[in-house]
Design a protein around this motif. Sequence first.
Motif, PDB file in Angstrom:
ATOM      1  N   THR A 286       0.872  -1.148  -0.105  1.00 17.30           N
ATOM      2  CA  THR A 286      -0.077   0.069   0.108  1.00 17.30           C
ATOM      3  C   THR A 286       0.860   1.080   0.037  1.00 17.30           C
ATOM      4  N   GLN A 287       0.654   2.007  -0.814  1.00 14.43           N
ATOM      5  CA  GLN A 287       1.397   3.385  -1.238  1.00 14.43           C
ATOM      6  C   GLN A 287       0.444   4.374  -0.591  1.00 14.43           C
ATOM      7  N   ASP A 288       0.941   5.734  -0.026  1.00 17.04           N
ATOM      8  CA  ASP A 288       0.292   7.002   0.276  1.00 17.04           C
ATOM      9  C   ASP A 288       0.512   7.690  -0.889  1.00 17.04           C
ATOM     10  N   VAL A 289      -0.458   8.052  -1.437  1.00 18.97           N
ATOM     11  CA  VAL A 289      -0.536   8.741  -2.817  1.00 18.97           C
ATOM     12  C   VAL A 289      -1.135  10.144  -2.469  1.00 18.97           C
ATOM     13  N   ILE A 290      -0.567  11.560  -2.879  1.00 16.68           N
ATOM     14  CA  ILE A 290      -0.992  12.496  -3.245  1.00 16.68           C
ATOM     15  C   ILE A 290      -1.606  12.718  -4.631  1.00 16.68           C
ATOM     16  N   SER A 291      -2.712  13.076  -4.902  1.00 18.89           N
ATOM     17  CA  SER A 291      -3.297  13.234  -6.159  1.00 18.89           C
ATOM     18  C   SER A 291      -3.186  14.616  -6.536  1.00 18.89           C
ATOM     19  N   ARG A 292      -3.485  14.947  -7.552  1.00 21.58           N
ATOM     20  CA  ARG A 292      -2.991  16.249  -8.288  1.00 21.58           C
ATOM     21  C   ARG A 292      -4.111  17.084  -7.707  1.00 21.58           C
ATOM     22  N   ASP A 293      -5.230  17.042  -7.140  1.00 21.20           N
ATOM     23  CA  ASP A 293      -6.116  17.940  -6.494  1.00 21.20           C
ATOM     24  C   ASP A 293      -5.867  17.782  -5.091  1.00 21.20           C
ATOM     25  N   ASN A 294      -4.668  17.458  -4.571  1.00 21.68           N
ATOM     26  CA  ASN A 294      -4.280  17.477  -3.066  1.00 21.68           C
ATOM     27  C   ASN A 294      -5.050  16.430  -2.375  1.00 21.68           C
TER      28      ASN A 294
ATOM     29  N   LEU B 157      10.740  -0.527  -8.208  1.00 26.08           N
ATOM     30  CA  LEU B 157      10.168   0.167  -9.390  1.00 26.08           C
ATOM     31  C   LEU B 157       8.623   0.426  -9.620  1.00 26.08           C
ATOM     32  N   ALA B 158       7.902  -0.682  -9.371  1.00 25.70           N
ATOM     33  CA  ALA B 158       6.585  -0.705  -9.307  1.00 25.70           C
ATOM     34  C   ALA B 158       5.875   0.205  -8.117  1.00 25.70           C
ATOM     35  N   GLN B 159       6.542   0.269  -6.908  1.00 29.14           N
ATOM     36  CA  GLN B 159       5.932   1.032  -6.036  1.00 29.14           C
ATOM     37  C   GLN B 159       6.117   2.615  -6.610  1.00 29.14           C
ATOM     38  N   THR B 160       7.414   3.087  -6.873  1.00 29.35           N
ATOM     39  CA  THR B 160       7.522   4.263  -7.148  1.00 29.35           C
ATOM     40  C   THR B 160       6.899   4.511  -8.503  1.00 29.35           C
ATOM     41  N   THR B 161       6.712   3.757  -9.401  1.00 30.64           N
ATOM     42  CA  THR B 161       6.045   3.937 -10.733  1.00 30.64           C
ATOM     43  C   THR B 161       4.103   4.420 -10.248  1.00 30.64           C
ATOM     44  N   LEU B 162       3.681   3.470  -9.481  1.00 30.86           N
ATOM     45  CA  LEU B 162       2.490   3.424  -8.726  1.00 30.86           C
ATOM     46  C   LEU B 162       2.247   5.008  -8.324  1.00 30.86           C
TER      47      LEU B 162
ATOM     48  N   LEU C  90      -0.185   8.009 -10.412  1.00 28.19           N
ATOM     49  CA  LEU C  90      -1.454   8.212  -9.855  1.00 28.19           C
ATOM     50  C   LEU C  90      -1.366   9.687  -9.251  1.00 28.19           C
ATOM     51  N   GLY C  91      -0.065  10.189  -8.956  1.00 23.41           N
ATOM     52  CA  GLY C  91       0.048  11.690  -8.481  1.00 23.41           C
ATOM     53  C   GLY C  91      -0.242  12.538  -9.510  1.00 23.41           C
ATOM     54  N   GLN C  92      -0.191  12.206 -10.827  1.00 19.79           N
ATOM     55  CA  GLN C  92      -0.549  13.022 -11.977  1.00 19.79           C
ATOM     56  C   GLN C  92      -1.909  13.252 -12.357  1.00 19.79           C
ATOM     57  N   HIS C  93      -2.850  12.380 -11.614  1.00 20.97           N
ATOM     58  CA  HIS C  93      -4.281  12.328 -11.796  1.00 20.97           C
ATOM     59  C   HIS C  93      -5.177  12.946 -10.677  1.00 20.97           C
ATOM     60  N   GLU C  94      -6.269  13.298 -10.842  1.00 20.71           N
ATOM     61  CA  GLU C  94      -7.130  13.777  -9.690  1.00 20.71           C
ATOM     62  C   GLU C  94      -8.035  12.572  -9.269  1.00 20.71           C
TER      63      GLU C  94
ATOM     64  N   ASP D   4      -8.889   1.569 -15.750  1.00 19.24           N
ATOM     65  CA  ASP D   4      -8.301   0.756 -16.622  1.00 19.24           C
ATOM     66  C   ASP D   4      -7.271   1.580 -17.491  1.00 19.24           C
ATOM     67  N   THR D   5      -7.516   2.784 -17.447  1.00 16.04           N
ATOM     68  CA  THR D   5      -6.511   3.827 -18.334  1.00 16.04           C
ATOM     69  C   THR D   5      -5.216   3.910 -17.415  1.00 16.04           C
ATOM     70  N   LEU D   6      -5.234   3.906 -16.136  1.00 16.99           N
ATOM     71  CA  LEU D   6      -4.424   4.037 -15.172  1.00 16.99           C
ATOM     72  C   LEU D   6      -3.440   2.713 -15.256  1.00 16.99           C
ATOM     73  N   ASN D   7      -4.363   1.509 -15.182  1.00 19.75           N
ATOM     74  CA  ASN D   7      -3.430   0.278 -15.346  1.00 19.75           C
ATOM     75  C   ASN D   7      -2.701  -0.013 -16.469  1.00 19.75           C
ATOM     76  N   ARG D   8      -3.003   0.561 -17.633  1.00 20.00           N
ATOM     77  CA  ARG D   8      -2.320   0.493 -18.906  1.00 20.00           C
ATOM     78  C   ARG D   8      -1.048   1.335 -18.699  1.00 20.00           C
ATOM     79  N   ASP D   9      -1.415   2.490 -18.287  1.00 21.04           N
ATOM     80  CA  ASP D   9      -0.192   3.526 -18.495  1.00 21.04           C
ATOM     81  C   ASP D   9       0.977   2.889 -17.298  1.00 21.04           C
ATOM     82  N   ILE D  10       0.638   2.385 -16.030  1.00 24.72           N
ATOM     83  CA  ILE D  10       1.621   1.892 -15.434  1.00 24.72           C
ATOM     84  C   ILE D  10       2.317   0.568 -15.745  1.00 24.72           C
TER      85      ILE D  10
END
Length: 254
Positions: free
Chosen positions: A71-79, A112-117, A121-125, A134-140
């Motif tokens: 589990t990763q703590d992610v900050i989205s683009r809308d904080n 690498l999977a943790q940092t890429t995740l 995800l930090g680039q999206h709201e 589905d789109t995020l899965n393909r990008d990762i």
Amino acid sequence: MITLYFYISMVVLVLALLISTFRILREYERGVIFLLGRFYKVKGPGLIIVIPLIQTMVRVDIRIVVMDVPTQDVISRDNVSVMVNAVVYYRVVDSQKAIINVENFHEATSQLAQTTLRSVLGQHELDEMLASRDTLNRDIQTILDQQTDDWGIKVSNVEIKHVDLNESMIRAIAKQAESERERRAKVIHAIGELEASEKLSAAAEILSKQPQALQLRYLQTLTEIAGEHSNTIVFPLPIDMINSLRENMARAEK
């Protein structure tokens, strides 16, 4: 006696060397062979020969590995802070690169999977995380596959499993959804009122051209009211009837 022991020891040593020379690799295994420390070739599966003291072998499992990304703590683009975990499916397609180019390809792929995740995800709201998985899965998956290509790794699939929110954010999303439903209800009601007014205007225009049609509509309305078993029925008099009575009374007075 000493000579006998020596010969027995030599025979046992030779047998041990012969036994260690033959290796058996399963169908899903490959052996990376090093000759005096330098890469020689990849062998397997089946029965292979590894010359003792000169050659060494490293086994590589080429089956698909299912790796759980912590589990990763992610900050989205809308904080917005969210807790996200995922699962990655990958396999070794080039045993030579997997052993020579990286120290531990399993650990390297996990990190690498943790940092890429977190990065993707930090680039999206938050709304995109919840609605466009589905789109995020393909990008990762695309990013991981490109970066692990030099390690002889093929990332076949990535799936985001959970996106966990705190209680305050869940309540905020619930309020937002409720407000959105109310907005849609008001818009639908306004559209209905507009359509009804247009239909009533058209009906009034048609009825105004034919007074008999207005009377028929009036009688039909009375029939509908009588069918409701009401205790009291208000019987409105038509304006035309009242005007006719006034004209008759005026003529009688003259």
